[in-house]
Design an enzyme around this catalytic site. Structure first.
Site, PDB file in Angstrom:
ATOM      1  N   LYS A 214      32.835  47.647  45.719  1.00  0.00           N
ATOM      2  CA  LYS A 214      31.661  47.793  44.857  1.00  0.00           C
ATOM      3  C   LYS A 214      30.378  47.493  45.629  1.00  0.00           C
ATOM      4  O   LYS A 214      29.409  48.250  45.578  1.00  0.00           O
ATOM      5  CB  LYS A 214      31.768  46.878  43.631  1.00  0.00           C
ATOM      6  CG  LYS A 214      30.620  47.025  42.656  1.00  0.00           C
ATOM      7  CD  LYS A 214      30.741  46.067  41.471  1.00  0.00           C
ATOM      8  CE  LYS A 214      31.887  46.423  40.573  1.00  0.00           C
ATOM      9  NZ  LYS A 214      31.937  45.593  39.349  1.00  0.00           N
ATOM     10  N   GLU A 220      37.426  41.954  54.016  1.00  0.00           N
ATOM     11  CA  GLU A 220      38.648  42.634  54.442  1.00  0.00           C
ATOM     12  C   GLU A 220      38.465  44.146  54.427  1.00  0.00           C
ATOM     13  O   GLU A 220      38.854  44.848  55.378  1.00  0.00           O
ATOM     14  CB  GLU A 220      39.819  42.249  53.517  1.00  0.00           C
ATOM     15  CG  GLU A 220      40.173  40.771  53.519  1.00  0.00           C
ATOM     16  CD  GLU A 220      39.459  39.990  52.441  1.00  0.00           C
ATOM     17  OE1 GLU A 220      39.946  38.913  52.081  1.00  0.00           O
ATOM     18  OE2 GLU A 220      38.397  40.457  51.955  1.00  0.00           O
ATOM     19  N   GLY A 276      37.488  44.124  38.748  1.00  0.00           N
ATOM     20  CA  GLY A 276      38.326  44.796  39.726  1.00  0.00           C
ATOM     21  C   GLY A 276      39.749  45.016  39.260  1.00  0.00           C
ATOM     22  O   GLY A 276      40.330  46.090  39.455  1.00  0.00           O
ATOM     23  N   ARG A 277      40.345  44.017  38.628  1.00  0.00           N
ATOM     24  CA  ARG A 277      41.743  44.135  38.207  1.00  0.00           C
ATOM     25  C   ARG A 277      41.906  44.997  36.961  1.00  0.00           C
ATOM     26  O   ARG A 277      43.023  45.237  36.522  1.00  0.00           O
ATOM     27  CB  ARG A 277      42.329  42.744  37.991  1.00  0.00           C
ATOM     28  CG  ARG A 277      41.566  41.888  36.996  1.00  0.00           C
ATOM     29  CD  ARG A 277      42.019  40.425  37.099  1.00  0.00           C
ATOM     30  NE  ARG A 277      41.240  39.525  36.262  1.00  0.00           N
ATOM     31  CZ  ARG A 277      40.089  38.986  36.604  1.00  0.00           C
ATOM     32  NH1 ARG A 277      39.537  39.302  37.769  1.00  0.00           N
ATOM     33  NH2 ARG A 277      39.450  38.155  35.798  1.00  0.00           N
ATOM     34  N   GLU A 362      44.905  36.124  37.899  1.00  0.00           N
ATOM     35  CA  GLU A 362      43.483  36.055  38.217  1.00  0.00           C
ATOM     36  C   GLU A 362      42.670  35.986  36.938  1.00  0.00           C
ATOM     37  O   GLU A 362      41.571  35.426  36.922  1.00  0.00           O
ATOM     38  CB  GLU A 362      43.056  37.262  39.053  1.00  0.00           C
ATOM     39  CG  GLU A 362      41.671  37.101  39.680  1.00  0.00           C
ATOM     40  CD  GLU A 362      41.380  38.145  40.736  1.00  0.00           C
ATOM     41  OE1 GLU A 362      41.651  37.890  41.924  1.00  0.00           O
ATOM     42  OE2 GLU A 362      40.877  39.233  40.373  1.00  0.00           O
ATOM     43  N   HIS A 393      71.004  41.079  41.852  1.00  0.00           N
ATOM     44  CA  HIS A 393      71.735  40.581  43.010  1.00  0.00           C
ATOM     45  C   HIS A 393      70.860  39.652  43.844  1.00  0.00           C
ATOM     46  O   HIS A 393      71.141  39.430  45.031  1.00  0.00           O
ATOM     47  CB  HIS A 393      72.227  41.757  43.851  1.00  0.00           C
ATOM     48  CG  HIS A 393      73.207  42.614  43.130  1.00  0.00           C
ATOM     49  ND1 HIS A 393      74.571  42.436  43.221  1.00  0.00           N
ATOM     50  CD2 HIS A 393      73.023  43.640  42.254  1.00  0.00           C
ATOM     51  CE1 HIS A 393      75.184  43.325  42.460  1.00  0.00           C
ATOM     52  NE2 HIS A 393      74.268  44.067  41.863  1.00  0.00           N
ATOM     53  N   LYS A 513      36.976  32.290  50.528  1.00  0.00           N
ATOM     54  CA  LYS A 513      36.247  33.373  51.195  1.00  0.00           C
ATOM     55  C   LYS A 513      35.006  32.826  51.899  1.00  0.00           C
ATOM     56  O   LYS A 513      34.693  33.210  53.038  1.00  0.00           O
ATOM     57  CB  LYS A 513      35.860  34.439  50.175  1.00  0.00           C
ATOM     58  CG  LYS A 513      37.026  35.261  49.670  1.00  0.00           C
ATOM     59  CD  LYS A 513      36.713  36.001  48.390  1.00  0.00           C
ATOM     60  CE  LYS A 513      35.599  37.001  48.555  1.00  0.00           C
ATOM     61  NZ  LYS A 513      35.369  37.783  47.319  1.00  0.00           N
TER      62      LYS A 513
END
Length: 550
Positions: A214, A220, A276-277, A362, A393, A513
């Protein structure tokens, strides 16, 4: 305003329904699902809801009719209806950032009206969707070509968090509907291995990067984007101007996008009222649209909207997201449950548990209320899982016979696009068998009746009484995926409303961050830094610098 609604509501543990649930939980704690089903032969038919293309069986939960009534009372006392209305009307319910919360506007149909500060945002949403569709058609048709004139065959999405988890999950979930002539890769981790492996076998002349940030400043994402630009220019021997043929942006920062070398005509924006999510159906979903095409993307939006309307309008006792959320509150706050398993019996949904981890934790991993007061009760559990039958399993042993109570959501589909003989029957048989085994278990008497030696009996007993939900749909289509994601979005919203937390900020990700930005130059500078961290961090930095030869 939404804030006044929150302020008028009593603290959670002082509400009448909460106190009633505390007392009720003591009476039902020792009840077993075997007895609950024996006492009500139609329980498995009665405790179900079908709406918006999804069928929910919640009968295998440790609840009675009284439990559900008290949980519904808690929802009412929590102001859930007012909070829903506040979100859909564009009120700034994200109080810490003074923002509206309108991911529901991303899938509102043309002609709808949703206001933010007096302006209808729906036309802006559709303007971006139309531009995305036009761009998608140019790529898929081969009309858009790279710097050397070759059509694009490789799409690499660069993002992190919501700019990665949603697109990855959606691509994997809808791979059956994707254009197999296009190759999709996703880069998120700042670990250089992620980028190196993603582009290892790609031809730069046929590769398009989508940079999703954004602000166009995310550490990153922009580190990976600059590496991608270097890789591209080295690979095609191109000038800076070639960047515009191989990069597009999902951002709102036109200045930084242009500075990077991307034509702002190929910048697709979104808004600060989209977290964002919650953004996979915004321009963040450009890679999804490129994969499945505009029509299928619209079908996914239609599925989102269908669940939005169900959540907004249907009474709570028949409301799928509300019921799921109330059951979570029941276990987290009255049974000390710490985790919930998400178990999709559909290989295409292999990234769905990872997607839900961000959406849930979050959002509701908070320790203070909307009013800034420390909570004195548990909030968000840990969400985790794997697709079946792999998990059977792996970790199902813990769910069946461990010491921790782990409620589970089983997700399955009546039909498969890959009908290979008996596979799907066996898959669904495992879904139904697992929920049955978790609920009813196997008693010592049943184990002995099988001829098991007495010394071995305790090891083969299944206590049962392990709760689960079963969510069934006809098949995994774009519309079904939209319904399913919106189901959990509104589930999270309901949980947050009851816990009185802000589900739409994420201050918890900021401190690390900020500290990383301080430490980066301390790792890179040739001169010995003046370290002023704690002794552990200082020592780790010195060891790393020594390993680098600094």
């Amino acid at each position: 305003m939404a804030t006044s609604v929150a302020e008028e509501i009593k603290p959670l543990t002082e509400r009448k329904a909460w106190k009633a649930l505390e007392a009720h939980s003591q009476t039902i704690r020792e009840s077993h699902l075997r007895d609950l089903f024996a006492d009500d032969p139609r329980r498995g038919e009665r405790l179900t809801v079908e709406a918006a293309g999804l069928f929910l069986d919640y009968s295998k939960n440790r609840v009675t009719g009284q439990t559900i009534r008290l949980l519904l009372d808690l929802a009412e006392e929590s102001g859930l209806r007012q909070r829903i209305n506040a979100m859909f009307s564009g009120e700034k319910i994200n109080v810490t950032e003074k923002r509206a919360v309108l991911h529901v506007a991303l899938r509102a149909p043309k002609g709808a009206s949703i206001l933010v500060d007096g302006e209808n945002v729906v036309p802006h949403v559709h303007e971006v969707l139309d531009r995305m569709a036009a761009f998608t058609n140019r790529i898929r048709s081969g009309q858009w070509t790279g710097h050397s004139g070759k059509p694009i065959k490789n799409i690499v999405n660069i993002g992190i968090g919501g700019s990665d988890l949603g697109p990855v999950m959606a691509y994997e979930a809808l791979r059956h509907f994707s254009n197999r002539d296009l190759n999709f890769r996703f880069v998120s981790n700042v670990d250089g291995t992620d980028f190196a492996e993603a582009v290892h076998d790609l031809d730069p002349e046929e590769t398009l990067f989508i940079v999703s940030s954004k602000t166009f400043t995310t550490l990153e994402t922009m580190t990976n984007a600059h590496t991608a630009r270097t890789w591209l220019l080295e690979g095609i021997g191109g000038h800076q101007s070639s960047i515009a043929k191989h990069f597009v942006a999902v951002s709102t920062n036109a200045a930084e996008v242009s500075k990077f070398g991307i034509d702002t005509a190929n910048m697709f924006g979104f808004w600060d009222w989209v977290g964002g999510r919650y953004s996979m159906d915004s321009a963040i979903g450009l890679s999804t649209m490129l994969a499945i095409g505009p029509e299928n993307f619209q079908a996914m939006l239609d599925g989102f909207h269908e669940m939005d309307e169900h959540f907004r309008t249907v009474p709570f006792e028949k409301n799928l997201p509300v019921l799921l959320a109330l059951l979570t509150v029941w276990y987290v706050n009255f049974f000390d449950v710490a985790t919930i398993a998400i178990l999709p019996y559909e290989q295409y949904l292999k990234r769905f548990p990872a997607y839900l981890q961000q959406l849930t934790m979050e959002s509701n991993g908070k320790h203070v209320t909307l009013a800034g007061e420390r909570v004195n009760y548990a909030t968000c559990p840990i969400y985790w899982g794997e697709p079946g039958t792999n998990g059977q399993h792996s970790f199902y042993q813990l769910i069946h016979q461990g010491t921790r109570l782990i409620p589970a959501d089983f997700i399955a589909f009546n039909r498969t696009p890959n009908n290979l003989g008996r596979h799907h029957d066996i898959l669904l048989a495992n879904v139904f068998a697992q929920t049955e085994a978790l609920a009813f278990g196997k008693t010592a008497e049943q184990v002995k009746a099988e001829g098991t030696p007495d010394w071995l009996v305790p090891h083969r007993v299944f206590e049962g009484n392990r709760p689960s939900n079963t969510i069934l749909a006809d098949e995994l289509t774009p519309k079904a995926l939209g319904r399913l994601v919106a189901l959990y979005e509104h589930n999270v919203f309901t949980q947050g409303t009851i816990w009185q937390v802000n589900s739409f900020d994420q201050w918890g990700v900021e401190l690390g961050k900020a500290l990383a930005q301080r430490i980066i130059p301390e790792l890179e500078n040739a001169d010995e830094p003046n370290l002023q961290h704690d002794s552990s961090t200082n020592n780790l930095i010195r060891r790393y610098r020594k390993a680098k030869g600094l």
